[in-house]
Scaffold this motif. Structure first.
Motif, PDB file in Angstrom:
ATOM      1  N   SER A 203       0.697  -1.207   0.099  1.00  0.00           N
ATOM      2  CA  SER A 203       0.113  -0.070   0.053  1.00  0.00           C
ATOM      3  C   SER A 203       0.965   1.283   0.003  1.00  0.00           C
ATOM      4  O   SER A 203       1.966   1.284   0.330  1.00  0.00           O
ATOM      5  CB  SER A 203      -0.837  -0.091   1.197  1.00  0.00           C
ATOM      6  N   THR A 204       0.330   2.330  -0.522  1.00  0.00           N
ATOM      7  CA  THR A 204       1.095   3.702  -0.388  1.00  0.00           C
ATOM      8  C   THR A 204       0.256   4.539   0.214  1.00  0.00           C
ATOM      9  O   THR A 204      -0.904   4.658  -0.064  1.00  0.00           O
ATOM     10  CB  THR A 204       1.468   3.966  -1.968  1.00  0.00           C
ATOM     11  N   GLU A 205       0.874   5.558   0.944  1.00  0.00           N
ATOM     12  CA  GLU A 205       0.029   6.667   1.389  1.00  0.00           C
ATOM     13  C   GLU A 205      -0.979   6.175   2.565  1.00  0.00           C
ATOM     14  O   GLU A 205      -2.291   6.669   2.282  1.00  0.00           O
ATOM     15  CB  GLU A 205      -0.588   7.543   0.280  1.00  0.00           C
ATOM     16  N   VAL A 206      -0.525   5.402   3.276  1.00  0.00           N
ATOM     17  CA  VAL A 206      -1.500   5.148   4.361  1.00  0.00           C
ATOM     18  C   VAL A 206      -1.285   5.900   5.678  1.00  0.00           C
ATOM     19  O   VAL A 206       0.086   6.074   6.034  1.00  0.00           O
ATOM     20  CB  VAL A 206      -1.483   3.624   4.651  1.00  0.00           C
ATOM     21  N   GLY A 225       5.202  -1.600   1.753  1.00  0.00           N
ATOM     22  CA  GLY A 225       4.469  -0.637   1.365  1.00  0.00           C
ATOM     23  C   GLY A 225       5.407   0.451   1.342  1.00  0.00           C
ATOM     24  O   GLY A 225       6.438   0.529   1.705  1.00  0.00           O
ATOM     25  N   THR A 226       4.829   1.631   1.021  1.00  0.00           N
ATOM     26  CA  THR A 226       5.588   2.780   0.968  1.00  0.00           C
ATOM     27  C   THR A 226       4.759   4.162   1.472  1.00  0.00           C
ATOM     28  O   THR A 226       3.671   4.207   1.251  1.00  0.00           O
ATOM     29  CB  THR A 226       5.920   3.159  -0.602  1.00  0.00           C
ATOM     30  N   ASN A 227       5.400   5.106   2.025  1.00  0.00           N
ATOM     31  CA  ASN A 227       4.989   6.275   2.478  1.00  0.00           C
ATOM     32  C   ASN A 227       3.575   5.984   3.582  1.00  0.00           C
ATOM     33  O   ASN A 227       2.548   6.312   3.272  1.00  0.00           O
ATOM     34  CB  ASN A 227       4.189   7.110   1.597  1.00  0.00           C
ATOM     35  N   ILE A 228       4.138   5.433   4.508  1.00  0.00           N
ATOM     36  CA  ILE A 228       3.154   4.875   5.687  1.00  0.00           C
ATOM     37  C   ILE A 228       3.524   5.752   7.043  1.00  0.00           C
ATOM     38  O   ILE A 228       4.615   5.716   7.483  1.00  0.00           O
ATOM     39  CB  ILE A 228       3.300   3.398   6.039  1.00  0.00           C
ATOM     40  N   GLN A 255       9.037   0.920   2.344  1.00  0.00           N
ATOM     41  CA  GLN A 255       9.885   2.422   2.249  1.00  0.00           C
ATOM     42  C   GLN A 255       9.147   3.634   2.825  1.00  0.00           C
ATOM     43  O   GLN A 255       7.939   3.608   2.509  1.00  0.00           O
ATOM     44  CB  GLN A 255      10.039   2.715   0.566  1.00  0.00           C
ATOM     45  N   ASN A 256      10.059   4.528   3.187  1.00  0.00           N
ATOM     46  CA  ASN A 256       9.454   5.750   3.914  1.00  0.00           C
ATOM     47  C   ASN A 256       8.175   5.652   4.819  1.00  0.00           C
ATOM     48  O   ASN A 256       7.212   5.609   4.595  1.00  0.00           O
ATOM     49  CB  ASN A 256       8.827   6.525   2.711  1.00  0.00           C
ATOM     50  N   VAL A 257       8.644   4.941   6.319  1.00  0.00           N
ATOM     51  CA  VAL A 257       7.690   4.912   6.929  1.00  0.00           C
ATOM     52  C   VAL A 257       7.977   5.770   8.294  1.00  0.00           C
ATOM     53  O   VAL A 257       9.405   5.985   8.765  1.00  0.00           O
ATOM     54  CB  VAL A 257       7.652   3.442   7.631  1.00  0.00           C
TER      55      VAL A 257
END
Ligand SMILES: *[C@@H]1O[C@H](CO)[C@@H](O)[C@H](O)[C@H]1NC(C)=O
Ligand SMILES: *[C@@H]1O[C@H](CO)[C@@H](O)[C@H](O)[C@H]1NC(C)=O
Ligand SMILES: *[C@@H]1O[C@H](CO)[C@@H](O)[C@H](O)[C@H]1NC(C)=O
Ligand SMILES: *[C@@H]1O[C@H](CO)[C@@H](O)[C@H](O)[C@H]1NC(C)=O
Ligand SMILES: *[C@@H]1O[C@H](CO)[C@@H](O)[C@H](O)[C@H]1NC(C)=O
Ligand SMILES: *[C@@H]1O[C@H](CO)[C@@H](O)[C@H](O)[C@H]1NC(C)=O
Length: 386
Positions: A203-206, A225-228, A255-257
């Motif tokens: 998932s992205t942007e969660v 997932g990315t951007n969580i 990535q990006n958590v």
């Protein structure tokens, strides 16, 4: 046995909309459709194709059946009020109890004092997903885009709660998972187990904002997932804020958590066989993948029973004491202001890295004490300390 009520997809609804135009709903020119009790469930199964404003009031879902709200029209709002009951199904089943998937621009909300009651206490046997009775997962959110889930309270979940997969731009705000009643001695065959609150994959942007969780397993587990972002949360009694296990799945990138402004507290009556932790990254032995740019910022640990901070690259090894492997890299692991205490029987920090796979770690204002200092840390990268 798994039975899923087959609710008609939105485009296949047979009942034409019969509502008169309500001045209170000028935006979509459609009156809300309210469904109540067990008759409400039956009616909902034949719901209006164009109903954009669904109110579920004290809904009673039949045992062993999914409350299936998949394929809702984009822009639909679903409001839970009162107690939504998912009764015990003695034969066991895998669930989900509720599915809101494959749609976009939804607003799913629970009104104050509403709750979704999963009858977990009738399933709990201290064995979780491995027990003789199959226990239903609770809330499936798959392939949902640009949507908001707010104010939902989950009470007594049988096993895992939110399964978030294939989603993009979804905010969960003010969600409560109250599984306090599931604290019990697993060795005595009691209590909830594997009651993860938020499992996230692909998932992205969660964004999870202001969650309050009392459970017996991961508060958050991100497998991919990315951007969580998880912010302003409370996690109590469980296994904390986790990345992983990563590796060996179809998607092996995290990535990006950002975990921020949150408290992880582990009650002292947590089961002795559980592994309650604060911050955790686990990667699977002998697999490949990427974990990068993970930040814990302003995170408070309280009375953690096993590990305050743990990174383990030998998760689920083929034999006990198998060494960590380096196929999954952990690059950019930042801790800022992560403080608190581990109980004396626990370990403050444990780092177990593969050869060259842990890089660019930056830990500042990390102060975790009260537990033991590990003598087994391996390949701790510069920027971190064990
Ligand atoms: C369709 O919506 C109207 C207006 O809300 C309602 O009166 C009717 O019961 C609904 N029909 C079904 C099958 O839900
Ligand atoms: C994300 O979803 C929200 C809620 O539906 C929406 O307001 C926002 O515009 C979306 N963001 C993007 C980048 O599409
Ligand atoms: C994730 O966030 C970064 C930084 O804000 C942005 O550049 C990137 O496009 C986002 N990625 C996805 C998949 O949304
Ligand atoms: C790293 O993650 C943070 C969120 O914690 C994000 O703001 C930032 O843009 C990410 N950095 C890169 C290089 O994507
Ligand atoms: C550090 O985090 C705690 C929460 O754990 C917060 O109360 C405190 O203000 C933070 N300190 C700074 C300097 O931001
Ligand atoms: C942590 O444990 C101590 C000692 O048992 C207790 O006094 C304190 O209330 C606990 N804190 C929390 C947040 O549970």
């Amino acid at each position: 046995m798994k039975i899923i009520a087959s609710l008609m997809p939105a485009f296949f609804g047979s009942a034409a909309i019969a509502a008169s135009i309500s001045p209170h709903h000028v935006a979509n020119q459609i009156a809300p459709c309210t469904f109540t009790g067990s008759t409400g469930f039956d009616l909902l199964s034949k719901r209006n194709s164009s109903c954009q404003d669904i109110i579920l009031s004290d809904l009673e879902v039949p045992a062993g059946v999914t409350l299936n709200l998949d394929n809702l029209n984009p822009g639909t709002s679903v409001t839970f009020t009162g107690k939504t009951v998912f009764p015990f199904f003695p034969a066991g089943w895998a669930g989900p109890l509720l599915s809101i998937s494959s749609s976009s621009q939804l607003t799913i909300r629970g009104l104050p004092s509403s709750l979704l009651y999963g009858s977990g206490e009738s399933y709990w046997d201290g064995l979780g997903q491995n027990g003789p009775i199959t226990k239903p997962k609770f809330f499936q959110v798959h392939n949902l885009i640009d949507s908001v889930i707010e104010g939902i309270t989950i009470f007594n979940a049988p096993v895992q709660v939110f399964s978030i997969n294939g989603c993009k731009n979804v905010t969960l705000s003010g969600v409560t998972v109250d599984n306090k009643a599931g604290d019990g001695d697993w060795n005595a065959g009691k209590g909830g187990r594997n009651t993860d609150a938020f499992d996230i994959g692909s998932s992205t942007e969660v964004r999870i904002e202001g969650a309050q969780v009392w459970n017996q397993d991961d508060c958050v587990a991100i497998n991919s997932g990315t951007n969580i972002t998880f912010r302003n949360g409370l996690c109590s009694g469980g296994h904390g804020l986790s990345i992983g296990s990563v590796g060996g799945r179809s998607d092996n990138t995290v990535q990006n958590v950002l975990f921020e402004n949150s408290v992880i507290a582990n009650s002292e009556n947590a089961s002795p066989t559980s592994i309650p932790t604060g911050a955790r990254i686990k990667t699977k032995y002998g697999t490949t993948g990427i974990v990068s740019n993970i930040t814990y910022h302003n995170v408070m640990l309280q009375n953690i029973t096993k590990y305050g901070i743990v990174v383990d690259q030998s998760y689920s090894p083929p034999s006990k004491n198998a060494p960590p492997t380096n196929g999954v890299s952990i690059t950019g692991f930042t801790l800022v202001n992560v403080t608190g205490n581990v109980l004396p029987t626990g370990t403050n920090i444990f780092v177990n890295c593969g050869d060259g796979s842990c890089k660019q770690w930056e830990w500042t204002e990390v102060d975790v004490k009260g537990g033991k200092k590990s003598s087994k840390c391996l390949r701790v990268p510069s920027g971190a300390s064990c």
